[in-house]
Design a protein around this motif. Structure first.
Motif, PDB file in Angstrom:
ATOM      1  N   LYS A  45      -5.346  51.860  42.708  1.00  0.00           N
ATOM      2  CA  LYS A  45      -6.088  51.079  43.698  1.00  0.00           C
ATOM      3  C   LYS A  45      -7.058  51.906  44.518  1.00  0.00           C
ATOM      4  CE  LYS A  45      -2.111  50.926  46.843  1.00  0.00           C
ATOM      5  NZ  LYS A  45      -0.876  51.025  46.070  1.00  0.00           N
ATOM      6  N   ILE A  46      -6.915  53.258  44.504  1.00  0.00           N
ATOM      7  CA  ILE A  46      -7.944  54.028  45.193  1.00  0.00           C
ATOM      8  C   ILE A  46      -8.866  54.720  44.202  1.00  0.00           C
ATOM      9  CG2 ILE A  46      -6.779  54.369  47.419  1.00  0.00           C
ATOM     10  CD1 ILE A  46      -5.826  57.085  46.275  1.00  0.00           C
ATOM     11  N   GLY A  47      -8.774  54.311  42.954  1.00  0.00           N
ATOM     12  CA  GLY A  47      -9.740  54.788  41.978  1.00  0.00           C
ATOM     13  C   GLY A  47      -9.398  56.126  41.343  1.00  0.00           C
ATOM     14  N   THR A  48      -8.126  56.582  41.434  1.00  0.00           N
ATOM     15  CA  THR A  48      -7.768  57.821  40.759  1.00  0.00           C
ATOM     16  C   THR A  48      -7.552  57.524  39.278  1.00  0.00           C
ATOM     17  OG1 THR A  48      -6.390  58.050  42.717  1.00  0.00           O
ATOM     18  CG2 THR A  48      -6.439  59.893  41.175  1.00  0.00           C
ATOM     19  N   ASP A  49      -7.949  58.460  38.441  1.00  0.00           N
ATOM     20  CA  ASP A  49      -7.818  58.262  37.004  1.00  0.00           C
ATOM     21  C   ASP A  49      -6.342  58.375  36.614  1.00  0.00           C
ATOM     22  OD1 ASP A  49      -8.962  58.084  34.288  1.00  0.00           O
ATOM     23  OD2 ASP A  49      -8.004  60.071  34.094  1.00  0.00           O
ATOM     24  N   MET A  50      -5.821  57.339  35.912  1.00  0.00           N
ATOM     25  CA  MET A  50      -4.396  57.312  35.573  1.00  0.00           C
ATOM     26  C   MET A  50      -4.051  58.354  34.522  1.00  0.00           C
ATOM     27  SD  MET A  50      -2.491  55.569  37.379  1.00  0.00           S
ATOM     28  CE  MET A  50      -0.986  55.361  36.461  1.00  0.00           C
ATOM     29  N   PHE A  51      -4.977  58.607  33.592  1.00  0.00           N
ATOM     30  CA  PHE A  51      -4.680  59.588  32.555  1.00  0.00           C
ATOM     31  C   PHE A  51      -4.415  60.946  33.193  1.00  0.00           C
ATOM     32  CE2 PHE A  51      -6.172  62.880  29.524  1.00  0.00           C
ATOM     33  CZ  PHE A  51      -5.210  62.678  28.546  1.00  0.00           C
ATOM     34  N   ALA A  52      -5.304  61.321  34.095  1.00  0.00           N
ATOM     35  CA  ALA A  52      -5.140  62.611  34.752  1.00  0.00           C
ATOM     36  C   ALA A  52      -3.841  62.642  35.548  1.00  0.00           C
ATOM     37  CB  ALA A  52      -6.331  62.871  35.671  1.00  0.00           C
ATOM     38  N   GLN A  53      -3.549  61.533  36.232  1.00  0.00           N
ATOM     39  CA  GLN A  53      -2.331  61.500  37.049  1.00  0.00           C
ATOM     40  C   GLN A  53      -1.076  61.584  36.188  1.00  0.00           C
ATOM     41  OE1 GLN A  53      -1.612  59.551  40.528  1.00  0.00           O
ATOM     42  NE2 GLN A  53      -3.528  58.435  40.631  1.00  0.00           N
ATOM     43  N   VAL A  54      -1.095  60.800  35.098  1.00  0.00           N
ATOM     44  CA  VAL A  54       0.098  60.799  34.241  1.00  0.00           C
ATOM     45  C   VAL A  54       0.323  62.186  33.661  1.00  0.00           C
ATOM     46  CG1 VAL A  54       1.029  59.934  32.058  1.00  0.00           C
ATOM     47  CG2 VAL A  54       0.046  58.353  33.706  1.00  0.00           C
ATOM     48  N   MET A  55      -0.767  62.850  33.264  1.00  0.00           N
ATOM     49  CA  MET A  55      -0.603  64.169  32.679  1.00  0.00           C
ATOM     50  C   MET A  55      -0.102  65.157  33.726  1.00  0.00           C
ATOM     51  SD  MET A  55      -1.005  64.003  29.591  1.00  0.00           S
ATOM     52  CE  MET A  55      -0.842  62.303  29.149  1.00  0.00           C
ATOM     53  N   ARG A  56      -0.662  65.067  34.897  1.00  0.00           N
ATOM     54  CA  ARG A  56      -0.217  65.940  35.978  1.00  0.00           C
ATOM     55  C   ARG A  56       1.266  65.676  36.282  1.00  0.00           C
ATOM     56  NH1 ARG A  56      -1.210  70.563  38.986  1.00  0.00           N
ATOM     57  NH2 ARG A  56      -0.034  70.340  40.921  1.00  0.00           N
ATOM     58  N   GLY A  57       1.600  64.401  36.311  1.00  0.00           N
ATOM     59  CA  GLY A  57       2.994  64.026  36.563  1.00  0.00           C
ATOM     60  C   GLY A  57       3.910  64.536  35.469  1.00  0.00           C
ATOM     61  N   LEU A  58       3.389  64.436  34.267  1.00  0.00           N
ATOM     62  CA  LEU A  58       4.187  64.880  33.117  1.00  0.00           C
ATOM     63  C   LEU A  58       4.502  66.375  33.233  1.00  0.00           C
ATOM     64  CD1 LEU A  58       5.309  63.489  30.654  1.00  0.00           C
ATOM     65  CD2 LEU A  58       3.277  64.126  29.396  1.00  0.00           C
ATOM     66  N   GLN A  59       3.486  67.128  33.676  1.00  0.00           N
ATOM     67  CA  GLN A  59       3.706  68.564  33.889  1.00  0.00           C
ATOM     68  C   GLN A  59       4.934  68.787  34.740  1.00  0.00           C
ATOM     69  OE1 GLN A  59       0.634  70.703  35.962  1.00  0.00           O
ATOM     70  NE2 GLN A  59      -0.892  70.244  34.402  1.00  0.00           N
ATOM     71  N   LYS A  60       4.964  68.108  35.854  1.00  0.00           N
ATOM     72  CA  LYS A  60       6.078  68.284  36.790  1.00  0.00           C
ATOM     73  C   LYS A  60       7.380  67.829  36.153  1.00  0.00           C
ATOM     74  CE  LYS A  60       4.129  69.882  40.302  1.00  0.00           C
ATOM     75  NZ  LYS A  60       3.104  69.085  40.990  1.00  0.00           N
TER      76      LYS A  60
END
Ligand SMILES: Nc1ncnc2c1ncn2[C@@H]1O[C@H](COP(=O)(O)OP(=O)(O)OP(=O)(O)O)[C@@H](O)[C@H]1O
Ligand code: SF4
Ligand code: SF4
Ligand SMILES: [Mg+2]
Lengths: 349, 717
Positions: free
Chosen positions: A95-110
């Motif tokens: 909803k604030i326009g962050t790219d989900m692919f980037a977020q999911v990958m970053r999340g996946l790292q963690k």
């Protein structure tokens, strides 16, 4: 807490009389040691191999995602809020326009790192403490079990919550340590119980009379014989660490925005499951994929280590081991509630 | 046994003249993953009233399944065909309800494991009374049933029956439980008793007692008995007729004397030749039957024994030979196409006897007596001492309480024992279970300073050892355990199992890799077996692996804890031969613990008899076995069954009463006095010496010592 040990000993003394293959099946390479045999058996298990490869690919993706996309996890695209997957935003945006692919990958790292590290650390620690206590008994046992009981009685959630602010801003790897510290105790008690029974088995005595030092007996004979339990425990721990991190993050501890983990993404996405499904289903899908791969790879490793397992018997033996694990954990918990332990150092030698 | 007559109807009174049990063409099969298991394939036999039929065969030959079929106790997935007639009434096809009326009243069963036949939560007396009440249906009152159950317990030889009837099964020892089960079995005056390995789980002395009780039970009830066993010795003196089973079929049947003296089937011959005998004066060759019983899923064509048969010819592979009469005897049948030739070999011997049959077996199977090692020629006292144990004591505390442990007593597991072993010599240690054999071994193997006394291995006193020299001693002393499954790590391929001791002692990799195939060959396995796991081997093979591991470091002394007691007789013979051969080849010394005296007679040079933590008799095997001095040794020896029906029937048995006293509270003076028959027969003034003074070990003959005040030789075998 009487735990039946590995599946291998279910065969009777004259097991081969029931038609086991003891006759010629000449295998040209000779002198194969356990390590190589296990590797060969693991490689033969295609599903496990694929899953192991999948974990590697996930890791690769998670850390190299900037190569594939122009977006980063903390950067907003003010031209597109909540767009569905497609275009430059492969997984859509939030909803604030962050790219989900980037977020999911970053999340996946963690989440990958947290899950795997916590799983491995807590299970190895449990194995180490449990076998040491069970094998040496005496004061070693008493002091280790005292620590275990102490940690079991402490409210882990609260302690992590209290400690979290102190670590804020420092590396989130500390968080891995904290999660691991509170996950090994029950397994350690189970391992101790199994060690007590295994120690009385003749092959352990045989090794002792051979002059094998205690440390090597533990690594060569005791640990491999509880491998099924340890591997299942580790795979369960991987999943529960990811979830524990999620719930902690939900309460504002652990991974904090703008940084993300799969857990935080999933909890953010839950409210929009029906309206903007990609926000929930994509990170959840990755979590499921990850946990399943770990499970299958673990299964493969267990089968490779367990000489009695064949494809046909695999399911049954896993169910058996799982059942034992649950029962044993239950026993430990009832024991903690002040009920007498049905097992103990009944035997004096 | 006077009470017995009033308890039971006179034998044969009610039943018809015909056979009690008539089984014809019985076939049983089970579904399994790899196909149908044909557990029994066309079995026919009859049992007349008062007759004892012995069924003998290896594990998995279908003995239990066929008798379970008679009882109607097979699982529901079993497919049964043929006919089972009990007193003329067909049992196959009866409903479970109808069967249970017969079961327990007219047919009863005694199982191998007595504990599973008794319900743990009811007293023994109640369980017997219950059996009486269920089948008495109102004709028996509660009081009468209770009274009768006490009488029955008395009949089977339980001391203080009235008192013990109130005890729970777990308070009974193994032998007493089995006796209680027999009491239960005869409670309703059955016409047929089926006993499935009733003595396998018991010590020899107790086995003799239980067989005696079965005999009594048979006499008072006049029932027909089917006794199942894998030990030809057990049934020799007890059975009237014998049936040998192999792969789900009878391969030889006949009168016991006939079958033992004139076996007409190579399998029976092999079984007979595989049993070591306590009554052998000189070393006899043992016949191992190589290989394993065939898989019952898809049997190959022809004689099922052909792959293991030394006499097999091409004709054997075409058709399965039927049971056919041999020697025109009218009663003796064998399933072998070459049985006449076997008869011809035997005629050369002047007279039919079991000894002659055993010789034929050795000839047919081509085995020879294994020689002595080189060192055995040097006189004993000039050879080096490999192990020396002096006055060794081991006690365990008995504690009570969980939090605050209080010591409430001491178990004197081993109480001052002394013996030595010289180079190239085998010392056999025998005794009932619980007498301290294993404790002795573990103390020696532990290489720690004993509580009291001294242990020296190869001239080194163990209390003076430090870490390094202890490890060096371990190299020269290796161990083989009883249970070949438990002593091999199930998660290790056997190549690693055998390599382990060499790795521990720092032998380099290449040498280990070279030695593994050598060792496998030495114990009769193949080199490609190295990367299989223990579960893929049979019991006998696993024991060979255990032996290979023990020999890896070329030890001087091998300690063997009941190495063959978990194996079938035919496989046991192979392992014993291997041990004998290795000893001759490598000049090893063995410390051999066993409860089977016949095995000890075969393999040992000297023997030590233990009772309640003490050695009561020790000496040269021949001297001890032919003229035992101590009453306990005499009783032990007389309890060993001899696989020879004529000798066995003529033998007088010394039956020991009671069970081993608790080692926490041993009797004063002579520990054996509570069970000693000699003591019981002595006048009171002599008895007091046994009660007050502990008998010392005194020399009775050259290399023969016994600890009894009134020792005198007595021939019992
Ligand atoms: N319930 C069952 N389901 C499938 N197979 C069975 C079952 N019971 C017995 N068998 C098979 O039937 C065969 C004969 O078994 P049985 O128990 O009669 O042997 P046995 O001669 O009594 O051996 P032992 O000396 O070991 O008691 C074996 O191959 C066994 O595996
Ligand atoms: S028929 Fe042939 S194979 Fe079978 S027992 Fe006789 S000789 Fe041996
Ligand atoms: S000393 Fe007495 S009680 Fe002991 S064995 Fe001899 S006769 Fe029997
Ligand atoms: Mg059986």
């Amino acid at each position: 807490m009487t735990t039946i040990l590995n599946e291998g000993d279910s065969a009777g003394t004259t097991g081969a009389a029931q038609g086991s293959p003891v006759d010629a099946a000449p295998d040209p390479d000779k002198g194969t040691s356990r390590g190589r045999l296990v590797l060969r058996r693991f490689v033969r298990n295609k599903a496990a191999l694929v899953c192991l490869a999948l974990i590697v690919v996930l890791y690769f993706l998670a850390f190299c995602y900037p190569l594939f996309t122009q977006w980063t996890y903390d950067q907003q695209d003010y031209t597109s809020f909540l767009v569905p997957p497609g275009g430059t935003h492969w997984f859509g945006t939030d909803k604030i326009g962050t790219d989900m692919f980037a977020q999911v990958m970053r999340g996946l790292q963690k989440s990958l790192t947290i899950g795997l590290l916590v799983g491995i650390i807590s299970t190895s620690f449990a194995a180490l403490v449990g076998t040491t206590a069970g094998y040496f008994l005496g004061w070693t046992d008493r002091s280790l079990m005292w620590i275990v009981d102490l940690l079991l009685t402490l409210p882990s959630f609260l302690i992590i919550a209290i400690c979290s602010p102190a670590f804020r801003g420092k590396t989130w790897l500390i968080f891995v340590g904290l999660l691991a510290v509170f996950q090994w105790m029950i397994t350690a008690r189970i391992v101790r119980g199994m060690t007590l029974t295994l120690k009385e088995r003749e092959f352990v005595k045989a090794a002792k009379f051979m002059g094998q030092p205690a440390r090597r007996i533990i690594f060569k004979h005791i640990l491999p014989n509880m491998a099924s339990l340890l591997i299942i425990d580790a795979t369960i721990n991987v999943g529960s660490a990811v979830l524990a991190e999620t719930s902690l993050s939900f309460f504002g501890f652990g991974v904090q925005p703008p940084d993300v983990s799969l857990g935080t993404l999933i909890s953010d996405g839950t409210e929009s499951t029906l309206t903007y499904p990609w926000l929930f289903f994509i990170p959840a899908g990755f979590l499921v994929l990850f946990v399943l791969s770990v499970n299958f790879a673990g299964d493969g490793l267990r089968d490779a280590l367990d000489p009695s397992s064949t494809k046909g018997r695999r399911k049954e033996s896993k169910r058996k081991a799982l059942g034992e694990l649950r029962k044993a954990k239950f026993d430990v918990q009832t024991e903690r509630r002040g009920m007498p332990a049905p097992q103990g150092e009944g035997k004096h030698r | 046994m006077t009470a017995a007559d009033t308890l039971f109807e006179p034998a044969g009174g009610s039943s018809d003249v015909g056979p009690v049990l008539e089984v014809s063409d019985l076939a049983v099969s089970f579904p399994s993953e790899s196909g149908r298991v044909q557990a029994v394939r066309g079995l026919s036999y009859q049992v007349s009233p008062g007759e004892v039929l012995g069924i003998v065969g290896e594990s998995g030959s279908g003995k239990s399944v066929s008798s379970l079929a008679v009882m109607g106790l097979l699982p529901s997935q079993a497919r049964i065909s043929g006919s089972i007639k009990f007193q003329g009434r067909e049992l196959i096809g009866l409903s479970d309800d109808q069967l249970s009326k017969i079961r327990g009243r007219k047919i009863s069963m005694v199982f191998q494991d007595p504990l599973s036949a008794l319900t743990p939560v009811y007293t023994v007396g109640d369980q017997i009374a219950e059996g009486l009440l269920v089948h008495g249906k109102g004709r028996v009152t509660k009081q009468a049933a209770a009274k009768r159950s006490v009488e029955l317990l008395d009949l089977v030889g339980i001391p203080n029956a009235a008192e013990r009837a109130k005890a729970f099964p777990h308070e009974f020892s193994g032998g007493m439980r089995q006796r209680a089960v027999i009491a239960l079995a005869i409670a309703n005056d059955p016409d047929l008793i089926i006993a499935d390995e009733p003595t396998t789980a018991l010590d020899v002395t107790v086995q003799a007692q239980v067989l005696e009780v079965l005999k009594t039970a048979q006499e008072v009830t006049g029932a027909g008995i089917v006794i199942i066993t894998h030990d030809l010795g057990v049934v020799a003196g007890f059975a009237d007729r014998l049936m040998v089973m192999y792969a789900g079929k009878a391969v030889e049947t006949g009168h016991v004397d006939e079958v033992y003296q004139r076996p007409r089937m190579p399998y029976t011959l092999g079984l007979l030749g595989s049993i070591p005998r306590v009554d052998a004066d000189e070393k006899q060759p043992l016949v191992p039957i190589e290989g394993q019983p065939p898989s019952l899923v898809d049997l190959p064509q022809g004689c099922p024994f052909a792959p293991r048969c030394p006499m097999a010819v091409d004709a054997c592979l075409t058709d399965e030979p039927p049971l056919s009469e041999v020697d025109n005897s009218g009663d003796h049948y064998a399933a072998c196409i070459r049985s006449d030739e076997l008869g011809a070999v035997e005629v050369q011997a002047d007279e039919a006897s079991v000894a002659a049959a055993v010789d034929v077996a050795a000839e047919v199977f081509g085995v020879e007596v294994i020689g002595e090692p080189e060192v055995a020629r040097i006189p004993r006292d000039q050879r080096t001492v490999v192990l020396d144990v002096r006055d060794m004591v081991k006690e365990y505390p008995v504690t009570k309480g969980v939090v605050f442990k209080r010591r409430i007593g001491t178990v004197h597991a081993v109480d001052g024992i002394t013996f030595d072993i010289r180079e190239g010599e085998t010392l056999g240690v025998v005794g009932e279970s619980g007498c301290g054999k294993t404790t002795t071994l573990m103390e020696i193997l532990g290489l720690e300073k004993p509580m009291r006394g001294e242990i020296s291995v190869l001239g080194q006193n163990v209390s003076a050892l430090n870490g390094r020299s202890r490890k060096a001693v371990r190299r020269d002393m290796q161990v083989v355990f009883q249970d070949p499954m438990a002593s091999l790590d199930p998660r290790m391929p056997i190549g690693d199992v055998i390599a382990e001791p060499m790795q521990v002692h720092g032998i380099d990799k290449e040498q280990i890799a070279k030695r593994i195939p050598e060792l496998l060959k030495l114990v009769g396995l193949r080199r490609e077996h190295a990367d299989r796991y223990p579960a893929e081997f049979s019991g006998g093979q696993r024991q060979r692996i255990g032996i290979a591991r023990a020999l890896a470091l070329e030890p001087k002394l091998v300690v063997l804890d009941e190495p063959v007691s978990a194996l079938d007789v035919s496989i046991q013979a192979g392992v014993i031969n291997l041990l004998d051969e290795l000893k001759a080849k490598l000049g090893l010394s063995y410390l051999f613990v066993a409860h089977d005296l016949s095995v000890v007679r075969h393999i040992a040079d000297r023997v030590a008899v233990m009772y309640l933590g003490k050695i009561v008799e020790i000496g040269d095997v021949d001297s001890v076995f032919s003229s035992p001095q101590h009453p306990y040794t005499q009783a032990l020896l007389s309890a060993i069954p001899i696989p020879d029906p004529i000798k066995e029937r003529a033998r007088e048995r010394i039956i020991l009463t009671g069970d081993l006293p608790s080692p926490a509270n041993p009797p004063s003076g002579c520990r054996f006095r509570t069970r000693c028959f000699l003591h019981a027969s002595l006048p009171p003034e002599k008895q007091s010496k046994c009660i007050e003074v502990e008998p010392p070990r005194a020399v009775q003959a050259p290399d023969h010592e016994a600890a009894c005040h009134y020792a005198e030789p007595r021939q019992v075998v």
